[in-house]
Design a protein around this motif. Sequence first.
Motif, PDB file in Angstrom:
ATOM      1  N   ASN A  55       0.837  -1.195   0.000  1.00  0.00           N
ATOM      2  CA  ASN A  55       0.000   0.000   0.000  1.00  0.00           C
ATOM      3  C   ASN A  55       0.872   1.244   0.000  1.00  0.00           C
ATOM      4  OD1 ASN A  55      -2.513  -1.425   0.307  1.00  0.00           O
ATOM      5  ND2 ASN A  55      -1.861  -1.858   2.400  1.00  0.00           N
ATOM      6  N   PHE A  56       0.335   2.307  -0.590  1.00  0.00           N
ATOM      7  CA  PHE A  56       1.057   3.569  -0.663  1.00  0.00           C
ATOM      8  C   PHE A  56       0.134   4.697  -0.260  1.00  0.00           C
ATOM      9  CE2 PHE A  56       2.946   0.685  -3.673  1.00  0.00           C
ATOM     10  CZ  PHE A  56       4.303   0.836  -3.436  1.00  0.00           C
ATOM     11  N   SER A  57       0.675   5.641   0.497  1.00  0.00           N
ATOM     12  CA  SER A  57      -0.095   6.837   0.815  1.00  0.00           C
ATOM     13  C   SER A  57      -0.030   7.768  -0.389  1.00  0.00           C
ATOM     14  CB  SER A  57       0.504   7.542   2.043  1.00  0.00           C
ATOM     15  OG  SER A  57       1.780   8.076   1.716  1.00  0.00           O
ATOM     16  N   ILE A  61       3.026   8.225  -3.219  1.00  0.00           N
ATOM     17  CA  ILE A  61       2.826   8.172  -4.673  1.00  0.00           C
ATOM     18  C   ILE A  61       3.345   9.453  -5.316  1.00  0.00           C
ATOM     19  CG2 ILE A  61       1.089   8.121  -6.510  1.00  0.00           C
ATOM     20  CD1 ILE A  61      -0.525   6.212  -4.675  1.00  0.00           C
ATOM     21  N   GLU A  62       3.064  10.589  -4.688  1.00  0.00           N
ATOM     22  CA  GLU A  62       3.561  11.861  -5.219  1.00  0.00           C
ATOM     23  C   GLU A  62       5.087  11.887  -5.225  1.00  0.00           C
ATOM     24  OE1 GLU A  62       1.698  14.836  -2.815  1.00  0.00           O
ATOM     25  OE2 GLU A  62      -0.200  14.680  -3.905  1.00  0.00           O
ATOM     26  N   ALA A  63       5.713  11.391  -4.155  1.00  0.00           N
ATOM     27  CA  ALA A  63       7.175  11.375  -4.072  1.00  0.00           C
ATOM     28  C   ALA A  63       7.777  10.447  -5.130  1.00  0.00           C
ATOM     29  CB  ALA A  63       7.619  10.944  -2.675  1.00  0.00           C
ATOM     30  N   THR A  66       7.414  12.117  -8.507  1.00  0.00           N
ATOM     31  CA  THR A  66       8.404  13.194  -8.611  1.00  0.00           C
ATOM     32  C   THR A  66       9.773  12.617  -8.929  1.00  0.00           C
ATOM     33  OG1 THR A  66       7.170  14.595  -7.103  1.00  0.00           O
ATOM     34  CG2 THR A  66       9.522  15.084  -7.363  1.00  0.00           C
ATOM     35  N   GLU A  67      10.131  11.553  -8.252  1.00  0.00           N
ATOM     36  CA  GLU A  67      11.438  10.923  -8.484  1.00  0.00           C
ATOM     37  C   GLU A  67      11.523  10.345  -9.896  1.00  0.00           C
ATOM     38  OE1 GLU A  67      15.332  10.101  -7.378  1.00  0.00           O
ATOM     39  OE2 GLU A  67      13.821  11.404  -6.496  1.00  0.00           O
ATOM     40  N   LEU A  68      10.464   9.717 -10.368  1.00  0.00           N
ATOM     41  CA  LEU A  68      10.452   9.223 -11.745  1.00  0.00           C
ATOM     42  C   LEU A  68      10.609  10.375 -12.727  1.00  0.00           C
ATOM     43  CD1 LEU A  68       7.644   6.518 -11.560  1.00  0.00           C
ATOM     44  CD2 LEU A  68      10.087   6.122 -11.902  1.00  0.00           C
TER      45      LEU A  68
END
Length: 74
Positions: A55-57, A61-63, A66-68
């Motif tokens: 699971n991801f918060s 997911i935003e982080a 952003t990294e991608l």
Amino acid sequence: MDLSQKTAENAEFMIEAIKKKLRMASGAAFKASHFNTDLYEDLKDIYEMVASKNNFSISEIEAITTELGRLRKV
């Protein structure tokens, strides 16, 4: 699949797996051809982290997104 090899096929596999796991609506923006192969290890690290979690918060997911984005060719 041997992800230690820096190939376009491996990058494509990891990106598709990340998009599927995160259920990314904007997944079309991330294609293997858009990524810098010099940063393959960074992509692999993200893939391994995403694959290890269930699971991801929203902030995670935003982080990750952003990294991608940072790994994309300019």
